[in-house]
Design a protein around this motif. Sequence first.
Motif, PDB file in Angstrom:
ATOM      1  N   ALA A  22       0.825  -1.212   0.000  1.00 43.05           N
ATOM      2  CA  ALA A  22       0.000   0.000   0.000  1.00 43.05           C
ATOM      3  C   ALA A  22       0.862   1.267   0.000  1.00 43.05           C
ATOM      4  O   ALA A  22       0.515   2.263  -0.633  1.00 43.05           O
ATOM      5  N   LYS A  25       2.140   2.206  -3.282  1.00 40.82           N
ATOM      6  CA  LYS A  25       1.103   2.860  -4.084  1.00 40.82           C
ATOM      7  C   LYS A  25       0.775   4.252  -3.560  1.00 40.82           C
ATOM      8  O   LYS A  25      -0.146   4.900  -4.043  1.00 40.82           O
ATOM      9  N   LEU A  27      -0.768   5.204  -0.891  1.00 38.15           N
ATOM     10  CA  LEU A  27      -2.099   5.382  -0.307  1.00 38.15           C
ATOM     11  C   LEU A  27      -1.991   6.193   0.983  1.00 38.15           C
ATOM     12  O   LEU A  27      -0.921   6.264   1.590  1.00 38.15           O
ATOM     13  N   ILE A  35      -5.846  -1.832   3.591  1.00 38.87           N
ATOM     14  CA  ILE A  35      -5.163  -2.850   2.776  1.00 38.87           C
ATOM     15  C   ILE A  35      -4.497  -3.877   3.697  1.00 38.87           C
ATOM     16  O   ILE A  35      -4.540  -5.089   3.437  1.00 38.87           O
ATOM     17  N   ARG A 133      -5.782  -7.882  -1.778  1.00 34.79           N
ATOM     18  CA  ARG A 133      -4.845  -6.751  -1.684  1.00 34.79           C
ATOM     19  C   ARG A 133      -4.452  -6.247  -3.071  1.00 34.79           C
ATOM     20  O   ARG A 133      -4.510  -5.046  -3.351  1.00 34.79           O
ATOM     21  N   ASP A 134      -4.103  -7.169  -3.964  1.00 35.85           N
ATOM     22  CA  ASP A 134      -3.650  -6.757  -5.286  1.00 35.85           C
ATOM     23  C   ASP A 134      -4.796  -6.166  -6.116  1.00 35.85           C
ATOM     24  O   ASP A 134      -4.595  -5.216  -6.869  1.00 35.85           O
ATOM     25  N   CYS A 137      -5.370  -2.689  -5.004  1.00 44.21           N
ATOM     26  CA  CYS A 137      -4.299  -1.808  -5.461  1.00 44.21           C
ATOM     27  C   CYS A 137      -4.218  -1.756  -6.980  1.00 44.21           C
ATOM     28  O   CYS A 137      -3.260  -1.221  -7.539  1.00 44.21           O
TER      29      CYS A 137
ATOM     30  N   ILE B 140      -7.976   2.631  -8.592  1.00 48.09           N
ATOM     31  CA  ILE B 140      -7.668   2.468  -7.176  1.00 48.09           C
ATOM     32  C   ILE B 140      -8.726   3.252  -6.398  1.00 48.09           C
ATOM     33  O   ILE B 140      -8.955   4.427  -6.692  1.00 48.09           O
ATOM     34  N   GLN B 145      -7.054   7.068  -1.071  1.00 47.03           N
ATOM     35  CA  GLN B 145      -6.038   7.988  -1.517  1.00 47.03           C
ATOM     36  C   GLN B 145      -6.111   9.361  -0.874  1.00 47.03           C
ATOM     37  O   GLN B 145      -5.131   9.904  -0.455  1.00 47.03           O
TER      38      GLN B 145
END
Lengths: 203, 203, 203
Positions: A22, A25, A27, A35, A133-134, A137, B140, B145
Amino acid sequence: MLYLIIDILGAAAFAISGVLVAMEKKLDLFGVLIIAFVTATGGGTLRDVLIGNKPVFWMLNPIYLFTILGAVILAILFVNQLKFLRKTLFLFDTIGIGLFTMVGIEKGLEAELAPPICIILGTITASFGGVIRDILCNEIPVIFQKEIYATACILGGVSYFLLAMTPIDSAYSYIVAIMIVIVFRLLAVKFHIALPNIYKVKK
Amino acid sequence: MLYLIIDILGAAAFAISGVLVAMEKKLDLFGVLIIAFVTATGGGTLRDVLIGNKPVFWMLNPIYLFTILGAVILAILFVNQLKFLRKTLFLFDTIGIGLFTMVGIEKGLEAELAPPICIILGTITASFGGVIRDILCNEIPVIFQKEIYATACILGGVSYFLLAMTPIDSAYSYIVAIMIVIVFRLLAVKFHIALPNIYKVKK
Amino acid sequence: MLYLIIDILGAAAFAISGVLVAMEKKLDLFGVLIIAFVTATGGGTLRDVLIGNKPVFWMLNPIYLFTILGAVILAILFVNQLKFLRKTLFLFDTIGIGLFTMVGIEKGLEAELAPPICIILGTITASFGGVIRDILCNEIPVIFQKEIYATACILGGVSYFLLAMTPIDSAYSYIVAIMIVIVFRLLAVKFHIALPNIYKVKK
């Protein structure tokens, strides 16, 4: 007691792997938390939903929630140090997979399902946290691409049911199956064992 | 009765937000419809599945289905006018979040779950419709975010359980908690309040 | 018996469509297998979870698992030949959709749900395997973009309930509804019938 400790170590390791993905990414804090939670509980949650166990396991004991919260806070604080712990994390993660596989099989047996279905449930318990999770994301799940992950779970599950047909005590079969998952995964990663290629090699 | 009206206004507002996202992605009529439906019902559906309430809530009363159908038709017909209603929609949406949070907490209490689990259920009810919408649209989830969204739900939930420990009548606590979610979200959006940054600022 | 045969042909056709999508994405053997399984069982699984039937259908009879395994192995071995069978596969797939629609409606009726909800359940049964397949492969579900797929399910479902109000025997209504789904989809694909466009045509 030992069982609970390993279960929680597994959840923590899965949560930390969620934090790492995460944060890559970028986040925000809440995104990282959710996540991590989903990575740690997603497999067992899907298993419980499919079987119809209600409510799902983590609702009955807040220890899962607090363990994951603790793991997330530590992971965020020490994210730089985590790089040096990669091997330790991988070991926790692998132990978690082994244990979660057998927990899933056990739950399938409790619901009086056939052995192949139990093996699927074990594999789901161990691997779908990472899949969800994937997906969250926005990645193709890593497990579908190169990891030997699920194969280890299936091998362990098959071993358990084969051992159960021998006169060996079921507690031993249980532990042996967990060890098979763990050792197979460690070897697969160490020696880069992959599933047979189903695509024509292009030249 | 008031309860039902707000609940349906919330579902309608969520459905409209689904239409807007789906139309940006140029989905076809059916795609827009299903995204709207999922945005409006996804949070409550996941909540019911996790708790094991069966069947899930929108199956027991077709009014949800017809409300969403109506909202979708109106939204598609008046999509250009919707831009001028952005503030009204945002208000509906925020009211929906406040109410859905408490509906989720209530359902958790009915299932005799612990307060932290109830707060998670409230947050899921209010926020996962949007998460599933974003996953289906291959994004996402926005909530991971930048939105202060879920934080408002959690704050409201915590307030509810704190108030429940005082001698205040639980009907008041209920309403106060909803107001906290709504006011906090409005303030957060107005003053650009975000979660603390967990990443090193790059220079 | 005939019922079971068609059901299994449908599952096999859906599994093969999963293999084709997964192999385009270059997933590994396990990835292909899981995508095939999810495509074949995802719709019925979601239906059972939403209704609260437990455990989900494929857990009660391992024949689904073995059918899908067999279909995957054949599909991987003969992937090049499959191109020439495209029409046959499409026919299987369409038969599967027709049947799965009515299976879903039937399950809704057993759970004593209202007709519009039953139609939704039929559509979910027939179409969500493909939706989950596309989400796992990180695509916007094809069904949201151009397929007339779900519309055929809804039309078939509506026909069933209209016929049920006439004195026609319900077994006939059942078969007629399946035929309507199948014929409508075949015609839609043959004549490129699409849903009405909801976007302004840009010039």
